[in-house]
Each structure stands twice: as C-alpha cells, then as structure tokens.
Design an enzyme around this catalytic site. Structure first.
Site, PDB file in Angstrom:
ATOM      1  N   GLY A 210       0.808  -1.217   0.000  1.00  0.00           N
ATOM      2  CA  GLY A 210       0.000   0.000   0.000  1.00  0.00           C
ATOM      3  C   GLY A 210       0.842   1.267   0.000  1.00  0.00           C
TER       4      GLY A 210
ATOM      5  N   TYR B 144      -2.390   2.441 -12.785  1.00  0.00           N
ATOM      6  CA  TYR B 144      -2.918   3.808 -12.907  1.00  0.00           C
ATOM      7  C   TYR B 144      -4.357   3.799 -13.433  1.00  0.00           C
ATOM      8  CZ  TYR B 144       1.977   5.384 -12.508  1.00  0.00           C
ATOM      9  OH  TYR B 144       3.253   5.623 -12.077  1.00  0.00           O
TER      10      TYR B 144
HETATM   11  C1  LIG Z   1       3.805   1.078  -9.330  1.00  0.00           C
HETATM   12  C2  LIG Z   1       4.369   0.942  -7.910  1.00  0.00           C
HETATM   13  C3  LIG Z   1       5.058   2.242  -7.497  1.00  0.00           C
HETATM   14  C4  LIG Z   1       3.215   0.655  -6.954  1.00  0.00           C
HETATM   15  O1  LIG Z   1       3.733   0.596  -5.642  1.00  0.00           O
HETATM   16  P1  LIG Z   1       3.149  -0.401  -4.524  1.00  0.00           P
HETATM   17  O2  LIG Z   1       3.650   0.078  -3.212  1.00  0.00           O
HETATM   18  O3  LIG Z   1       3.402  -1.796  -4.891  1.00  0.00           O
HETATM   19  O4  LIG Z   1       1.592  -0.093  -4.641  1.00  0.00           O
HETATM   20  P2  LIG Z   1       0.407  -0.648  -3.755  1.00  0.00           P
HETATM   21  O5  LIG Z   1       0.926  -1.541  -2.683  1.00  0.00           O
HETATM   22  O6  LIG Z   1      -0.385   0.529  -3.369  1.00  0.00           O
HETATM   23  O7  LIG Z   1      -0.442  -1.464  -4.799  1.00  0.00           O
HETATM   24  C5  LIG Z   1       0.111  -2.569  -5.483  1.00  0.00           C
HETATM   25  C6  LIG Z   1      -0.902  -3.219  -6.371  1.00  0.00           C
HETATM   26  O8  LIG Z   1      -0.393  -4.464  -6.799  1.00  0.00           O
HETATM   27  C7  LIG Z   1      -0.989  -5.521  -6.064  1.00  0.00           C
HETATM   28  N1  LIG Z   1       0.047  -6.314  -5.386  1.00  0.00           N
HETATM   29  C8  LIG Z   1      -0.162  -7.131  -4.398  1.00  0.00           C
HETATM   30  N2  LIG Z   1       0.983  -7.734  -4.046  1.00  0.00           N
HETATM   31  C9  LIG Z   1       1.941  -7.248  -4.833  1.00  0.00           C
HETATM   32  C10 LIG Z   1       3.325  -7.460  -4.917  1.00  0.00           C
HETATM   33  N3  LIG Z   1       3.953  -8.346  -4.118  1.00  0.00           N
HETATM   34  N4  LIG Z   1       4.030  -6.768  -5.818  1.00  0.00           N
HETATM   35  C11 LIG Z   1       3.416  -5.882  -6.600  1.00  0.00           C
HETATM   36  N5  LIG Z   1       2.090  -5.651  -6.564  1.00  0.00           N
HETATM   37  C12 LIG Z   1       1.348  -6.336  -5.678  1.00  0.00           C
HETATM   38  C13 LIG Z   1      -1.855  -4.865  -5.035  1.00  0.00           C
HETATM   39  O9  LIG Z   1      -3.007  -5.639  -4.876  1.00  0.00           O
HETATM   40  C14 LIG Z   1      -2.154  -3.534  -5.658  1.00  0.00           C
HETATM   41  O10 LIG Z   1      -3.196  -3.609  -6.600  1.00  0.00           O
HETATM   42  P3  LIG Z   1      -4.361  -2.519  -6.684  1.00  0.00           P
HETATM   43  O11 LIG Z   1      -4.023  -1.605  -7.817  1.00  0.00           O
HETATM   44  O12 LIG Z   1      -5.576  -3.302  -6.980  1.00  0.00           O
HETATM   45  O13 LIG Z   1      -4.400  -1.782  -5.376  1.00  0.00           O
HETATM   46  C15 LIG Z   1       5.357  -0.235  -7.808  1.00  0.00           C
HETATM   47  O14 LIG Z   1       4.717  -1.396  -8.253  1.00  0.00           O
HETATM   48  C16 LIG Z   1       6.638  -0.037  -8.596  1.00  0.00           C
HETATM   49  O15 LIG Z   1       7.576   0.605  -8.123  1.00  0.00           O
HETATM   50  N6  LIG Z   1       6.703  -0.609  -9.808  1.00  0.00           N
HETATM   51  C17 LIG Z   1       7.927  -0.610 -10.595  1.00  0.00           C
HETATM   52  C18 LIG Z   1       8.320   0.780 -11.053  1.00  0.00           C
HETATM   53  C19 LIG Z   1       7.262   1.442 -11.868  1.00  0.00           C
HETATM   54  O16 LIG Z   1       6.705   0.883 -12.783  1.00  0.00           O
HETATM   55  N7  LIG Z   1       7.004   2.714 -11.506  1.00  0.00           N
HETATM   56  C20 LIG Z   1       6.068   3.526 -12.213  1.00  0.00           C
HETATM   57  C21 LIG Z   1       6.753   4.133 -13.385  1.00  0.00           C
HETATM   58  S1  LIG Z   1       5.598   5.062 -14.320  1.00  0.00           S
END
Ligand SMILES: CC(C)(COP(=O)(O)OP(=O)(O)OC[C@H]1O[C@@H](n2cnc3c(N)ncnc32)[C@H](O)[C@@H]1OP(=O)(O)O)[C@@H](O)C(=O)NCCC(=O)NCCS
Length: 176
Positions: A109, A145
């Site tokens: 989250g 997004y």
């Molecule tokens: C996009 C990003 C910043 C989101 O950060 P995050 O802290 O994982 O986000 P959240 O925990 O709020 O949500 C993760 C989502 O993936 C799902 N999820 C669950 N477990 C997960 C895991 N182990 N790894 C990734 N996603 C997971 C969650 O259910 C959630 O889905 P939702 O959209 O239905 O809420 C992260 O995935 C990231 O750094 N990605 C790689 C870099 C990237 O692509 N950045 C954006 C560039 S434009």
C-alpha cells in the site's frame, strides 16, 4: 497487508536534504527497471542543489519502513518526485516524475499512500490534474494507474512527447 491493516509498518514524509543518497539509489533502480540504467547522469550534489537549494526544481516524498521491517536493507524503500507545471488551458498541474517502490515492499500500500498524499497536495495547491509518463510496455503500472482512473493522453488525444536535445538547443541558440 497495507498500512491500514498495520499502521506502523511504513510512513511517507517529505524528503529532506540527507535523503539525497537514497533518492539517487531509487532513481537508479527505477532506471534499471525501465532498462535504461546508464541514462542516470545525475549526482547527489545535483539533487541537493536542484531540490533543496533556494529555488527548488522538484519536490519529493519518501516512504520509509520502520526499523523492524528493514530486512537488513535501507529503510527508505520508495519515493515520488514531483513538481508543478502550467497548462494554458487548465492552469496549474502537478507533474509526477518518478514513482517507485522497491520490489520487496510492493503490495504493502506504499504506492497507494504516495498517490493519496500527492492527490491531496494537488488539490490543496489548486491543480486541475496530475500528469505522468509511462513507457508503453510497463503494463503492470499502466493497469495500476488505469484502475485508479487515469486516462492515456497518447491513445485518447494523440499527444506525443518530443524533446530537443542539448546539441539542437545549442544549434538553435546559435541561430543555425
Ligand atoms: C507502481 C508501484 C510504485 C506501486 O507501488 P506499490 O507500493 O506496490 O503499490 P500498492 O501496494 O499501493 O499497490 C500494489 C498493487 O499491486 C498488487 N500487489 C499485491 N501484491 C503485490 C506485490 N507483491 N508486488 C506488486 N504488486 C502487488 C496490489 O493488490 C495492488 O493492486 P491494486 O491496484 O488493486 O491496489 C510499484 O509497483 C513499482 O515501483 N513498480 C515498478 C516501477 C514502476 O513501474 N514505476 C512507475 C513508473 S511510471
């Protein structure tokens, strides 16, 4: 599990000058994730000057995990870099530049909390919207997004991002 389930797992706060080494580390990790690790030319000194000097060019939120969640790694595990820009049709807008959470801490989250705080910052500063770029193959992020209501300006309105690189700026500045 999110921070709502376990409120002391992590916290999001505005970045401070001493966070520059961690911010640069995360910028490099995101560039590597985007298959362009060599593209990062920025140094800690650049970040310090440009983000924390008399005229900041960017602002940043960092996410830090609590001590017992560190897994012996760094405690700053995510960040969002942003700045304000201006649209002659709608006025102020918030531009989200980098948005990244380390792999081990995804799904907690943290990203949702960063977006929540950014949304409030945008609303408080009277911004009409938030813009950001996503590379076309980054499907997980595009879906992330879109689930939150984002629209794709390239496919829906046909906008493309262009740039003049330094060489062309120099040529134009010289009147060539
Ligand atoms: C996009 C990003 C910043 C989101 O950060 P995050 O802290 O994982 O986000 P959240 O925990 O709020 O949500 C993760 C989502 O993936 C799902 N999820 C669950 N477990 C997960 C895991 N182990 N790894 C990734 N996603 C997971 C969650 O259910 C959630 O889905 P939702 O959209 O239905 O809420 C992260 O995935 C990231 O750094 N990605 C790689 C870099 C990237 O692509 N950045 C954006 C560039 S434009």
């Amino acid at each position: 599990m999110s921070n709502a389930d376990c409120p002391n797992r992590f916290r999001v706060r505005p970045a401070e000058p001493q966070d520059c080494p961690d911010i640069l580390r995360l910028i490099k990790e995101l560039a590597a994730y985007e298959n362009m690790p060599e593209a990062v030319k920025l140094t800690e000194e650049d970040l310090l000057r440009d983000g924390f000097g008399p005229r900041p060019f960017f602002q940043c939120l960092v996410a830090e995990v609590m001590q017992d969640e560190q897994k012996a790694g760094p405690n700053i595990v995510g960040f969002a870099m942003y700045y304000y820009t201006y649209d002659p049709w709608v006025g102020k807008l918030l531009y989200l530049e980098d948005f990244y959470v380390m792999d081990d801490f995804r799904g907690w989250g943290i990203g949702t909390e960063l977006l929540k705080i950014l949304s409030q910052i945008a609303i408080d500063s009277n911004c009409g919207c938030m813009h950001f770029l996503v590379v076309v193959w980054n499907k997980p992020s595009i879906e992330y997004y879109m689930r939150r209501g984002a629209s794709d300006l390239s496919t829906e309105e046909g906008w493309h991002l262009f740039k003049f690189d330094k060489e062309h700026l120099v040529r134009m500045a010289a009147g060539e």
